[in-house]
Design an enzyme around this catalytic site. Structure first.
Site, PDB file in Angstrom:
ATOM      1  N   LYS A 184       0.839  -1.201   0.000  1.00  0.00           N
ATOM      2  CA  LYS A 184       0.000   0.000   0.000  1.00  0.00           C
ATOM      3  C   LYS A 184       0.872   1.248   0.000  1.00  0.00           C
ATOM      4  O   LYS A 184       1.540   1.550   0.979  1.00  0.00           O
ATOM      5  CB  LYS A 184      -0.911   0.061   1.229  1.00  0.00           C
ATOM      6  CG  LYS A 184      -1.927   1.209   1.091  1.00  0.00           C
ATOM      7  CD  LYS A 184      -2.535   1.646   2.388  1.00  0.00           C
ATOM      8  CE  LYS A 184      -1.756   2.700   3.127  1.00  0.00           C
ATOM      9  NZ  LYS A 184      -1.732   4.048   2.508  1.00  0.00           N
ATOM     10  N   GLY A 236       7.334   4.483   8.293  1.00  0.00           N
ATOM     11  CA  GLY A 236       6.464   5.618   8.567  1.00  0.00           C
ATOM     12  C   GLY A 236       6.681   6.151   9.967  1.00  0.00           C
ATOM     13  O   GLY A 236       7.766   6.024  10.520  1.00  0.00           O
ATOM     14  N   SER A 237       5.626   6.694  10.534  1.00  0.00           N
ATOM     15  CA  SER A 237       5.787   7.375  11.821  1.00  0.00           C
ATOM     16  C   SER A 237       5.890   6.388  12.982  1.00  0.00           C
ATOM     17  O   SER A 237       5.388   5.260  12.914  1.00  0.00           O
ATOM     18  CB  SER A 237       4.609   8.315  12.059  1.00  0.00           C
ATOM     19  OG  SER A 237       3.466   7.562  12.396  1.00  0.00           O
ATOM     20  N   THR A 238       6.529   6.828  14.051  1.00  0.00           N
ATOM     21  CA  THR A 238       6.675   5.994  15.238  1.00  0.00           C
ATOM     22  C   THR A 238       5.316   5.689  15.863  1.00  0.00           C
ATOM     23  O   THR A 238       5.071   4.575  16.329  1.00  0.00           O
ATOM     24  CB  THR A 238       7.622   6.675  16.236  1.00  0.00           C
ATOM     25  OG1 THR A 238       8.948   6.652  15.674  1.00  0.00           O
ATOM     26  CG2 THR A 238       7.664   5.948  17.566  1.00  0.00           C
ATOM     27  N   GLY A 241       3.817   2.989  13.964  1.00  0.00           N
ATOM     28  CA  GLY A 241       4.632   1.798  14.221  1.00  0.00           C
ATOM     29  C   GLY A 241       4.231   1.109  15.514  1.00  0.00           C
ATOM     30  O   GLY A 241       4.139  -0.119  15.589  1.00  0.00           O
ATOM     31  N   GLU A 258      10.435   0.589  10.137  1.00  0.00           N
ATOM     32  CA  GLU A 258      11.412   1.671   9.962  1.00  0.00           C
ATOM     33  C   GLU A 258      10.688   2.957  10.308  1.00  0.00           C
ATOM     34  O   GLU A 258       9.856   3.434   9.537  1.00  0.00           O
ATOM     35  CB  GLU A 258      11.911   1.716   8.511  1.00  0.00           C
ATOM     36  CG  GLU A 258      12.692   0.487   8.081  1.00  0.00           C
ATOM     37  CD  GLU A 258      14.036   0.366   8.769  1.00  0.00           C
ATOM     38  OE1 GLU A 258      14.473   1.324   9.433  1.00  0.00           O
ATOM     39  OE2 GLU A 258      14.656  -0.704   8.631  1.00  0.00           O
ATOM     40  N   CYS A 292      13.440  10.386   7.295  1.00  0.00           N
ATOM     41  CA  CYS A 292      13.414   9.886   8.667  1.00  0.00           C
ATOM     42  C   CYS A 292      14.791   9.981   9.326  1.00  0.00           C
ATOM     43  O   CYS A 292      14.898  10.161  10.527  1.00  0.00           O
ATOM     44  CB  CYS A 292      12.898   8.461   8.715  1.00  0.00           C
ATOM     45  SG  CYS A 292      13.752   7.363   7.587  1.00  0.00           S
ATOM     46  N   GLU A 389      10.123  14.853  15.959  1.00  0.00           N
ATOM     47  CA  GLU A 389      10.485  14.806  14.553  1.00  0.00           C
ATOM     48  C   GLU A 389       9.587  15.803  13.805  1.00  0.00           C
ATOM     49  O   GLU A 389       8.367  15.705  13.845  1.00  0.00           O
ATOM     50  CB  GLU A 389      10.253  13.395  14.010  1.00  0.00           C
ATOM     51  CG  GLU A 389      10.754  13.232  12.604  1.00  0.00           C
ATOM     52  CD  GLU A 389      10.536  11.822  12.061  1.00  0.00           C
ATOM     53  OE1 GLU A 389       9.492  11.228  12.345  1.00  0.00           O
ATOM     54  OE2 GLU A 389      11.421  11.328  11.347  1.00  0.00           O
TER      55      GLU A 389
END
Lengths: 478, 299
Positions: A184, A236-238, A241, A258, A292, A389
């Site tokens: 996706k 993507g974002s933490t 995640g 990641e 990132c 971030e």
């Protein structure tokens, strides 16, 4: 800055990228409509022009795609590695052949400068397929024992900052190891993945081996939660995640993540200043800082702070912001309105918390999403701009006196993705690199990537590595 | 005198204690629980650790991490081998404890203890080899020196297997510390005594205090604060049942701990390197090489 060098516009022609008015989902080798008929529009962030209308995947489509991938898995995984390798080599070659088209397409859909898509993204995309193609028939030698087995269907969710490169990072090792894929792409950058689907068709890849489902977060969540998905890969974002880590808890799904970073770029007093300035600029303004592993925290040794900042500001004044298709453009558009809002709000918070904001004189285009390169001084470790971030062209400058202090400040973050060290002293590089809790340490350079070199984070920057021999592990039953 | 010699000698019991930061405290909670052998005969009162004990153990493990992870691989190997030496000296004691804990015959328990000692020796030999096996130079397409090396992930919570009180325990603990991590071990709930005695061995084996911390008690009760702890980097769920493992994995997601899920393992088999690599990060360092230019001498 307009006085010394006036550049004439040097636009790359967009005619080479033939974008259809609409695209379907790519399932089982065919472009199809979404089960519920939903569509969404993808726009060019530099002009807000609608580029195309894309079918929007829902959970029913996810199920269809996973079924197709499962059917394809049996034959694909049974194929001799040498045959799988040849498909991947074909894909790599076709990417090279079509790289100009893809670079233009990516710049249109993402907003990043053509010189980055042309000179960084596309060569790396092809290189990833070449690298992993060569592994497909050598897996016995990868260090995971004889005859390591693929996991099955890989559900992959990728971000918008490097749409095609992230696709390559995910799909190349998955296919080389014999898995099949449902991917996706991000809702703001679906086009290059759909063009990749066409490359799969040109390469004669068996139906169902690669399935592409453009869509929003709900489609990604459905894919990750699908009971017949064996492997989850996410970049993507933490925050997302962590949600994924909760979703796969108690299942047998193998997962690699990641996630975000707040990279420290440490400049010691004996660093080559001009080189360091180039590295700092590359570290935070490459891809508008939407990276990132960006070096978003500059840690400067106090004694050279003034000299370095002066050079840095002078250099920032020469950056050219504007039309991403112009070959002389350094800073392109921010990927979406949503992201621009996030950057703006974090920067305002930085000012409100007392940090000092500076940008070079910089004219922003009237339409599209733009943010001028921005530098913050007087930043403390407690400031939000030093902790969160930002994912934009915003650099926070902090200082230190001793190497120990530099290490302590660099490590003072829940993230652990990247770091930079600038010094002419070899022993200092090695000593500091040793102590940094980060997956990638660039010394006297920054933001370098290569398919042979594993990439990934410590701590809350995620688990697993992509690239290199290490990147195979994520897709093998070991 | 003859009256006295006919009397059986009264043995000296041992008060089993926790092992935290190189010291042997009782549980902060002051609680104990009864440990009995396989036939239900009382063996000892073991400390029933509280969440405070778990937190103290995390603090100790974090404190020890810098020194242990910074020690040379050779030194770590020497220390681990020293543990095996000490274990060998206490072979009879552990045979007795394992026999009691697992209801094994004396000879079977002795075989388990021998295998356990051999396992320590096996891991002692790994400390200075794992980096060469899983790390190395990467041939990047550019003028850069590029090297990947494994590094310990940090503080690891280890839920020791429930059934294998000694061999299983060592099989999950040794790989964690061989690679430079520090550990908080939750001993087998019903058979914690070999683990608590192992602590006495560790304390006399040059292993710095805090590198291994041993807690006994209810696995679920101690594991919950460890899985949720923001300063724990990884968790091995070997000793958790399916329901507890899922719960802990969800809690562990909060700071993205590395999670090793429970899986069927034959602890008698020689292990692979998976239990070591599960708690290793890969750090890749880049540096320009100053390659030769067209003129032949640019450096």
């Amino acid at each position: 800055m307009s006085s010394v060098f006036e550049y004439a516009p040097a636009p790359e022609s967009r005619a080479i990228a033939d974008i259809a008015p609409s695209y379907g989902l790519f399932i089982d080798g065919e472009f199809v409509e979404a089960a519920d008929g939903k569509v969404f529009k993808t726009v060019s962030p530099s002009t807000e022009e609608v580029l195309s209308e894309i079918a929007q995947a829902g959970s029913e489509d996810v199920d269809r795609a996973v079924k197709a991938a499962r059917r394809a898995f049996e034959k694909w995984s049974a194929l001799p590695g040498a045959e799988r390798a040849k498909y991947l080599f074909r894909i790599a070659r076709i990417i090279q052949e079509r790289s100009r088209e893809l670079a233009v397409l990516e710049t249109l859909d993402n907003g990043k400068p053509i010189k980055e898509t042309r000179d960084a993204d596309l060569p790396l995309v092809a290189a990833h397929f070449f690298y992993y193609a060569g592994w497909a028939d050598k897996l016995d030698h990868a260090g995971y024992g004889a005859n390591p087995r693929p996991l099955g269907v890989a559900g992959q969710v990728i971000p918008w900052n490097f749409p095609l490169l992230m696709l390559a990072w995910k799909i190349a090792p998955a296919l080389a190891t014999g898995n099949t894929v449902v991917l996706k792409p991000a809702e703001t950058t679906p086009l290059s993945a759909l063009f990749f689907a066409d490359i799969c068709r040109q390469a004669g890849l068996p139906k169902g081996v690669v399935n592409i489902l453009p869509g929003y977060g709900d489609a990604g969540a459905a894919l990750i939660a699908h009971p017949d998905v064996n492997k989850v890969a996410f970049t993507g974002s933490t925050a997302v995640g962590k949600e994924i880590a909760r979703t796969v808890a108690g299942t047998k799904k193998k997962v690699t993540l990641e996630l975000g970073g707040k990279g420290a770029n440490i400049v010691f007093d004996d660093a080559p200043i001009d080189q360091a300035v180039e590295g700092i600029v590359n570290g935070i303004f490459f891809n508008q800082g939407q990276v990132c592993c960006a070096g978003s925290r500059l840690l400067v040794q106090e004694s050279i702070q003034e000299e370095l900042l002066e050079s840095l500001k002078r250099r920032l004044s020469t950056l050219r912001l504007g039309d991403p298709l112009d070959k002389n453009t350094d800073i392109g558009a921010i990927n979406s309105e949503e992201q621009l809002t996030r950057i703006t709000s974090l920067v305002e918070q930085g000012e409100a918390e007392g940090a000092e904001r500076w940008s070079p004189a910089c004219e922003l285009p009237e339409s599209g999403y733009w943010f001028a390169p921005t530098l913050f001084t007087n930043v403390t470790q407690a400031h939000r701009i030093a902790r969160d971030e930002i994912f934009g062209p915003v650099l926070s400058v902090l200082t230190f006196r001793t190497p120990d202090e530099a290490v302590a400040k660099a490590n003072n973050t829940p993230y652990g993705l990247s770091a930079g060290i600038w010094t002419e002293k070899g022993s200092r590089i090695l000593a500091v690199a040793n102590k940094l809790r980060a997956g990638v340490v660039w010394s006297n350079t920054f933001n370098k990537f290569d398919p042979t070199s594993p990439f990934g984070g410590y701590k809350e920057s995620g688990f697993g590595r992509e690239g290199g021999r290490h990147g195979l592990e994520a897709y093998l039953d070991v | 005198m003859s009256e006295k010699s006919e009397q059986q000698r009264l043995s000296v019991f041992k008060t089993y204690k926790l092992y935290v930061g190189g010291k042997f405290p009782r549980s902060e909670s002051g609680r104990v629980y009864e440990v009995s052998d396989s036939k239900g005969k009382w063996l000892a009162n073991a400390p029933l650790s509280s969440r405070k004990d778990a937190r103290d153990a995390v603090v100790a493990a974090r404190k020890a991490f810098g020194g242990w992870s910074g020690a040379t691989a050779y030194n770590r190997g020497q220390v681990l081998y020293r543990v095996a030496e000490m274990l060998e000296g206490r072979r009879d004691q552990f045979t007795r404890e394992v026999a009691d804990a697992e209801g094994l015959s004396k000879s079977k328990a002795a075989a388990v203890v021998d295998a356990t000692i051999d396992r320590w020796v096996w891991y002692a030999g790994w400390t200075d080899k794992i980096a060469q096996v899983v790390g190395g130079g990467n041939p990047v397409a550019g003028p850069f020196f590029n090297l990947s090396s494994p590094e310990p992930t940090g503080v690891v919570a280890v839920l020791a297997p429930q059934e294998s009180s000694f061999l299983g325990l060592v099989s999950v603990l040794a790989p964690v510390i061989a690679t430079g991590n520090t550990a908080i071990v939750v001993a087998s709930e019903n058979a914690p005594l070999p683990a608590l005695s192992l602590a006495e061995v560790l304390a006399t084996s040059d292993l710095p205090g805090g590198v291994v911390n041993v807690l006994s008690g209810r696995t679920a009760e101690i594991a919950a604060p460890l899985a949720a702890h923001q300063d724990v980097n990884a968790i091995d769920l070997a000793g958790a049942d399916e329901v507890l493992a899922k719960e802990l994995e969800i809690a562990a997601a909060d700071n993205l701990k590395r999670v090793l899920r429970p899986q069927p393992v034959d602890y008698a088999e020689t292990p692979g390197i998976d239990r070591m690599t599960a708690f290793l990060e890969t750090k890749t360092v880049w540096h320009p090489t100053g390659s030769l230019g067209a003129s032949g001498s640019s450096y």
